[in-house]
Design an enzyme around this catalytic site. Structure first.
Site, PDB file in Angstrom:
ATOM      1  N   TRP A 168      44.731 -19.878 -17.245  1.00  0.00           N
ATOM      2  CA  TRP A 168      46.215 -19.714 -16.957  1.00  0.00           C
ATOM      3  C   TRP A 168      46.511 -18.510 -15.926  1.00  0.00           C
ATOM      4  O   TRP A 168      47.614 -18.720 -15.425  1.00  0.00           O
ATOM      5  CB  TRP A 168      46.922 -19.496 -18.290  1.00  0.00           C
ATOM      6  CG  TRP A 168      46.230 -18.484 -19.010  1.00  0.00           C
ATOM      7  CD1 TRP A 168      45.516 -18.546 -20.151  1.00  0.00           C
ATOM      8  CD2 TRP A 168      46.553 -16.986 -18.753  1.00  0.00           C
ATOM      9  NE1 TRP A 168      45.099 -17.407 -20.581  1.00  0.00           N
ATOM     10  CE2 TRP A 168      45.688 -16.542 -19.863  1.00  0.00           C
ATOM     11  CE3 TRP A 168      47.018 -16.339 -18.011  1.00  0.00           C
ATOM     12  CZ2 TRP A 168      45.710 -15.092 -19.833  1.00  0.00           C
ATOM     13  CZ3 TRP A 168      47.016 -14.823 -18.043  1.00  0.00           C
ATOM     14  CH2 TRP A 168      46.390 -14.292 -19.276  1.00  0.00           C
ATOM     15  N   ASN A 169      45.539 -17.778 -15.535  1.00  0.00           N
ATOM     16  CA  ASN A 169      45.996 -16.854 -14.819  1.00  0.00           C
ATOM     17  C   ASN A 169      46.054 -17.038 -13.214  1.00  0.00           C
ATOM     18  O   ASN A 169      47.018 -16.400 -12.688  1.00  0.00           O
ATOM     19  CB  ASN A 169      45.096 -15.414 -15.075  1.00  0.00           C
ATOM     20  CG  ASN A 169      43.754 -15.683 -14.605  1.00  0.00           C
ATOM     21  OD1 ASN A 169      43.013 -17.103 -14.442  1.00  0.00           O
ATOM     22  ND2 ASN A 169      42.971 -14.563 -14.352  1.00  0.00           N
ATOM     23  N   PRO A 193      43.827 -28.550 -17.250  1.00  0.00           N
ATOM     24  CA  PRO A 193      44.231 -27.363 -16.774  1.00  0.00           C
ATOM     25  C   PRO A 193      44.300 -26.675 -18.214  1.00  0.00           C
ATOM     26  O   PRO A 193      44.424 -27.327 -19.301  1.00  0.00           O
ATOM     27  CB  PRO A 193      45.729 -27.788 -16.309  1.00  0.00           C
ATOM     28  CG  PRO A 193      45.789 -28.914 -16.623  1.00  0.00           C
ATOM     29  CD  PRO A 193      44.660 -29.657 -16.915  1.00  0.00           C
ATOM     30  N   SER A 195      46.318 -25.211 -21.183  1.00  0.00           N
ATOM     31  CA  SER A 195      47.316 -25.557 -22.289  1.00  0.00           C
ATOM     32  C   SER A 195      48.584 -24.511 -21.632  1.00  0.00           C
ATOM     33  O   SER A 195      49.623 -24.956 -22.236  1.00  0.00           O
ATOM     34  CB  SER A 195      46.959 -25.785 -23.653  1.00  0.00           C
ATOM     35  OG  SER A 195      46.036 -26.623 -23.627  1.00  0.00           O
ATOM     36  N   GLY A 245      36.980 -19.217 -16.878  1.00  0.00           N
ATOM     37  CA  GLY A 245      37.547 -18.742 -18.026  1.00  0.00           C
ATOM     38  C   GLY A 245      36.909 -17.971 -18.755  1.00  0.00           C
ATOM     39  O   GLY A 245      36.140 -17.102 -18.173  1.00  0.00           O
ATOM     40  N   SER A 246      36.898 -17.661 -20.316  1.00  0.00           N
ATOM     41  CA  SER A 246      36.121 -16.467 -20.639  1.00  0.00           C
ATOM     42  C   SER A 246      34.713 -16.846 -20.659  1.00  0.00           C
ATOM     43  O   SER A 246      34.165 -18.031 -21.015  1.00  0.00           O
ATOM     44  CB  SER A 246      36.937 -16.558 -22.291  1.00  0.00           C
ATOM     45  OG  SER A 246      36.703 -17.868 -22.952  1.00  0.00           O
ATOM     46  N   GLU A 265      32.906 -19.510 -13.736  1.00  0.00           N
ATOM     47  CA  GLU A 265      33.633 -18.220 -13.101  1.00  0.00           C
ATOM     48  C   GLU A 265      34.055 -17.757 -14.297  1.00  0.00           C
ATOM     49  O   GLU A 265      34.994 -18.209 -15.004  1.00  0.00           O
ATOM     50  CB  GLU A 265      34.512 -18.502 -12.261  1.00  0.00           C
ATOM     51  CG  GLU A 265      34.002 -19.248 -11.062  1.00  0.00           C
ATOM     52  CD  GLU A 265      33.248 -18.316 -10.050  1.00  0.00           C
ATOM     53  OE1 GLU A 265      33.328 -17.190 -10.350  1.00  0.00           O
ATOM     54  OE2 GLU A 265      32.596 -18.775  -9.102  1.00  0.00           O
ATOM     55  N   LEU A 266      33.436 -16.590 -14.953  1.00  0.00           N
ATOM     56  CA  LEU A 266      33.839 -16.123 -16.330  1.00  0.00           C
ATOM     57  C   LEU A 266      34.319 -14.765 -16.231  1.00  0.00           C
ATOM     58  O   LEU A 266      34.868 -14.539 -14.774  1.00  0.00           O
ATOM     59  CB  LEU A 266      32.745 -15.924 -17.167  1.00  0.00           C
ATOM     60  CG  LEU A 266      31.710 -17.337 -17.449  1.00  0.00           C
ATOM     61  CD1 LEU A 266      30.794 -17.275 -17.873  1.00  0.00           C
ATOM     62  CD2 LEU A 266      32.792 -18.526 -17.755  1.00  0.00           C
ATOM     63  N   CYS A 299      40.681 -11.663 -13.419  1.00  0.00           N
ATOM     64  CA  CYS A 299      39.209 -11.462 -13.695  1.00  0.00           C
ATOM     65  C   CYS A 299      38.475 -10.516 -12.667  1.00  0.00           C
ATOM     66  O   CYS A 299      37.604  -9.617 -13.084  1.00  0.00           O
ATOM     67  CB  CYS A 299      38.262 -12.765 -13.236  1.00  0.00           C
ATOM     68  SG  CYS A 299      38.693 -13.695 -11.517  1.00  0.00           S
TER      69      CYS A 299
HETATM   70  P1  NAP Z   1      39.679 -19.651 -21.754  1.00  0.00           P
HETATM   71  O1  NAP Z   1      40.457 -19.475 -23.164  1.00  0.00           O
HETATM   72  O2  NAP Z   1      38.190 -19.548 -21.853  1.00  0.00           O
HETATM   73  O3  NAP Z   1      40.297 -21.186 -21.460  1.00  0.00           O
HETATM   74  C1  NAP Z   1      39.829 -21.702 -20.208  1.00  0.00           C
HETATM   75  C2  NAP Z   1      39.876 -23.227 -20.262  1.00  0.00           C
HETATM   76  O4  NAP Z   1      39.046 -23.571 -20.988  1.00  0.00           O
HETATM   77  C3  NAP Z   1      41.279 -23.705 -20.565  1.00  0.00           C
HETATM   78  O5  NAP Z   1      41.649 -24.797 -19.681  1.00  0.00           O
HETATM   79  C4  NAP Z   1      40.913 -24.155 -21.983  1.00  0.00           C
HETATM   80  O6  NAP Z   1      41.900 -24.884 -22.632  1.00  0.00           O
HETATM   81  C5  NAP Z   1      39.538 -24.641 -21.974  1.00  0.00           C
HETATM   82  N1  NAP Z   1      38.831 -24.663 -23.141  1.00  0.00           N
HETATM   83  C6  NAP Z   1      38.874 -23.905 -24.380  1.00  0.00           C
HETATM   84  N2  NAP Z   1      37.933 -24.271 -25.201  1.00  0.00           N
HETATM   85  C7  NAP Z   1      37.179 -25.107 -24.367  1.00  0.00           C
HETATM   86  C8  NAP Z   1      36.024 -25.741 -25.038  1.00  0.00           C
HETATM   87  N3  NAP Z   1      35.375 -25.703 -26.272  1.00  0.00           N
HETATM   88  N4  NAP Z   1      35.320 -26.411 -24.103  1.00  0.00           N
HETATM   89  C9  NAP Z   1      36.078 -26.857 -22.801  1.00  0.00           C
HETATM   90  N5  NAP Z   1      37.069 -26.332 -22.369  1.00  0.00           N
HETATM   91  C10 NAP Z   1      37.690 -25.451 -23.189  1.00  0.00           C
HETATM   92  O7  NAP Z   1      40.211 -18.673 -20.792  1.00  0.00           O
HETATM   93  P2  NAP Z   1      41.679 -18.310 -20.371  1.00  0.00           P
HETATM   94  O8  NAP Z   1      41.987 -17.476 -21.480  1.00  0.00           O
HETATM   95  O9  NAP Z   1      42.395 -19.614 -20.079  1.00  0.00           O
HETATM   96  O10 NAP Z   1      41.335 -17.354 -19.051  1.00  0.00           O
HETATM   97  C11 NAP Z   1      41.211 -16.233 -18.947  1.00  0.00           C
HETATM   98  C12 NAP Z   1      39.768 -15.851 -18.683  1.00  0.00           C
HETATM   99  O11 NAP Z   1      39.321 -16.478 -17.559  1.00  0.00           O
HETATM  100  C13 NAP Z   1      39.251 -14.284 -18.696  1.00  0.00           C
HETATM  101  O12 NAP Z   1      38.064 -14.052 -19.169  1.00  0.00           O
HETATM  102  C14 NAP Z   1      39.488 -14.306 -17.289  1.00  0.00           C
HETATM  103  O13 NAP Z   1      38.526 -13.226 -16.744  1.00  0.00           O
HETATM  104  C15 NAP Z   1      38.566 -15.604 -16.823  1.00  0.00           C
HETATM  105  N6  NAP Z   1      38.711 -15.861 -15.265  1.00  0.00           N
HETATM  106  C16 NAP Z   1      37.702 -15.784 -14.567  1.00  0.00           C
HETATM  107  C17 NAP Z   1      37.788 -16.026 -13.090  1.00  0.00           C
HETATM  108  C18 NAP Z   1      36.690 -15.923 -12.381  1.00  0.00           C
HETATM  109  O14 NAP Z   1      36.744 -16.236 -11.102  1.00  0.00           O
HETATM  110  N7  NAP Z   1      35.364 -15.443 -12.596  1.00  0.00           N
HETATM  111  C19 NAP Z   1      39.095 -16.219 -12.595  1.00  0.00           C
HETATM  112  C20 NAP Z   1      40.285 -16.234 -13.717  1.00  0.00           C
HETATM  113  C21 NAP Z   1      39.894 -16.227 -14.739  1.00  0.00           C
HETATM  114  P3  NAP Z   1      43.223 -24.558 -23.330  1.00  0.00           P
HETATM  115  O15 NAP Z   1      43.878 -23.691 -22.931  1.00  0.00           O
HETATM  116  O16 NAP Z   1      43.611 -25.913 -23.984  1.00  0.00           O
HETATM  117  O17 NAP Z   1      42.412 -23.695 -24.752  1.00  0.00           O
END
Ligand code: NAP
Ligand code: MG
Length: 496
Positions: A168-169, A193, A195, A245-246, A265-266, A299
């Site tokens: 989402w960020n 994307p 949620s 994501g995370s 990309e975590l 991130c």
């Molecule tokens: P997240 O909780 O890991 O969610 C990311 C995406 O994954 C969302 O679309 C989420 O859907 C989906 N998801 C959740 N559980 C899943 C599963 N079991 N299987 C497949 N997809 C699943 O991360 P976030 O809170 O949205 O984003 C923040 C994180 O992203 C931070 O850790 C940040 O550092 C990281 N990030 C990294 C970068 C990079 O380039 N390295 C850039 C930006 C952000 P729902 O929303 O429906 O749960």
């Protein structure tokens, strides 16, 4: 929930059709500023996902045979459409993500740049011709001869269906890396994307559809990550997963995806190292920008500030002054510097980190509280490596200060977490700059620049638990294509 007629109800793009969820269910998207619902989007079912993957599989054949010049043309067209909608893109980002309008305009700029970059990259992404060494080589089948007759081409071809799962960020820029470069490489895409911010993802699908990409080349499914996201990455018909994501979800994906191309990309926990010979003014500004840009929810944020003990007092005094000048408020207003956190679970994590620091006796020099999702810019002094704020990704407007007394200690502290995305260091010495850049384990090290700095033509990604693979430019094209070696014997032909 079923659709609420009083709020804007979005549809998703599956197989060229704008559609509701097949069972009519939907979920609400909330404004982080007002905490009020702003739209409803389809809560896609597994049947919807299957239709999207099937459509992408069919479209992948069309994309693979589409001449690269045509792919580039369609991407440029998409870029023009996106440019004509850039303020709308920015406002949608503010509404659902909560970043300020200035930050959102920057994101729209970054997002829109990918169309042209991907169009340029596909025209120069090419293979190689390698010499045959077969006459000197041997395999388990025995000696192979005839190398002089062999011509060996190493080509790159599309992987097929790419799943793009985004956070989402950066709700427009990040999914658009997977989309633009994935399509440029000749793949089709299914986007899932976040949620919290699905509307920006839906807008991307509108743009690609309007540009004229074939039916099914771009599909967007909205719904729960643990259901739809999980089923998407597990599908045997998906050939690559581009996930941002995370670390926790990234690790789940590595277990679920099986043998597929993975770009992960975590999270990050980026340090800024401030050496004794640093320009303090620049280091303070970089630390504030690193910690407070997008309320610290990048991130690439400066998650830890490591300061040489000899300059600690002056640095901290200036950082506290700078932090108190940050104007926190309605992100849609032009003079707001920092908006709210995006969501309550994320805000609770920030609370837990700040409380942990408080309980361990650290000094909260400014900030430390929030109202709703609006968190104060916070400077915490006397942080040691056992603190949560040091070990984990805080993802909030928090600048934790840890002191060190030697270059080796600075490098050791910088490396003392599981993350390795971006890092920064401030010094006037070329020697120290090189030793820091070489010693810190991270995907990017910025010298005399904040952690939140990246270049569109350079690879972006993480080491250690911060990720796998690299995004942007030719590096993401490499990750989204398969290498094929074609060997041709020019002698064994009838006209010889
Ligand atoms: P997240 O909780 O890991 O969610 C990311 C995406 O994954 C969302 O679309 C989420 O859907 C989906 N998801 C959740 N559980 C899943 C599963 N079991 N299987 C497949 N997809 C699943 O991360 P976030 O809170 O949205 O984003 C923040 C994180 O992203 C931070 O850790 C940040 O550092 C990281 N990030 C990294 C970068 C990079 O380039 N390295 C850039 C930006 C952000 P729902 O929303 O429906 O749960
Ligand atoms: Mg942290």
């Amino acid at each position: 929930m079923q659709e609420d007629p009083s709020i804007d109800t979005k549809r998703v793009l599956i197989d060229g059709q704008w559609t509701r969820a097949s069972d009519g269910s939907a979920f609400e998207v909330f404004s982080p500023s007002t905490l009020q619902p702003i739209a409803a989007v389809p809560k896609c079912t597994r049947d919807d996902l299957k239709r999207a993957i099937d459509a992408a599989k069919t479209a992948a054949k069309k994309m693979a045979t589409m001449p690269v010049g045509m792919r580039a043309l369609l991407l440029k067209k998409a870029g023009e459409i996106a440019e004509s909608r850039k303020e709308e893109i920015a406002r949608t980002i503010v509404q659902e993500c909560g970043k300020t309008i200035h930050e959102a305009r920057e994101e729209a700029w970054f997002s829109n740049i990918h169309y042209g970059d991907a169009a340029a990259e596909v025209l120069r992404h090419r293979g190689e011709v390698v010499p045959s060494t077969a006459e000197q080589g041997a395999t388990s089948a025995g000696r192979i001869e005839g190398g002089a007759a062999k011509r060996i081409l190493v080509t790159r071809e599309p992987v097929g269906v790419a799943a793009v799962i985004s956070p989402w960020n950066w709700p427009s820029d990040i999914p658009n890396i997977g989309l633009a470069f994935g399509l440029a490489a000749g793949n089709s895409v299914v986007l899932k994307p976040s949620s919290y911010t699905p509307m920006s993802g839906i807008m991307l699908a509108e743009i690609y559809e309007a540009a004229g990409f074939p039916k099914g080349a771009v599909n967007v499914v909205t719904g729960s990550g643990s259901e739809i996201g999980d089923a998407l990455v597990s599908s045997p018909d998906v050939n690559a997963v581009v996930f941002t994501g995370s670390v926790e979800v990234g690790e789940q994906i590595t277990r679920k995806a099986g043998i597929k191309k993975l770009v992960l990309e975590l999270g990050g926990n980026g340090p800024i190292v401030v050496m004794d010979d640093a320009h303090i003014g620049h280091a303070v500004e970089a630390s504030a920008v690193g910690a407070y840009y997008l309320a610290g929810q990048c991130c690439t944020a400066a998650e830890r500030i490591l300061v040489h003990q000899s300059i600690h007092d002056e640095f901290v005094r200036k950082l506290v002054d700078r932090s108190r000048k940050v104007r926190v408020g309605d992100p849609m207003l032009e003079d707001t510097d920092m908006g709210p956190l995006n969501n309550e679970p994320s805000a609770r994590k920030v609370d837990a980190h700040v409380n942990d620091a408080r309980e361990r006796g650290a000094k909260i020099l400014t900030g430390g509280h929030r109202k709703g999702l609006f968190h104060e810019p916070t400077v915490i002094d006397d942080v040691t490596p056992d603190f949560l704020v040091f070990q984990e990704e805080t993802f909030g407007p928090v600048a934790p200060i840890t002191t060190f007394s030697s270059l080796d200690e600075a490098i050791e502290l910088a490396n003392a977490t599981q993350y390795g995305l971006t890092a920064a260091a401030f010094t006037s010495s070329l020697r120290k700059a090189f030793l820091l850049a070489e010693g810190i384990k991270a995907g990017s090290v910025n010298i005399n620049e904040t952690t939140n700095y990246w270049e569109q033509q350079a690879p972006f990604g993480g080491s250690k638990k911060s990720g796998l693979g690299r995004e942007l430019s030719k590096w993401v094209m490499d990750d989204l294509t398969d290498i094929k070696t074609v060997t041709i014997d020019i002698e064994k032909v009838l006209d010889h």
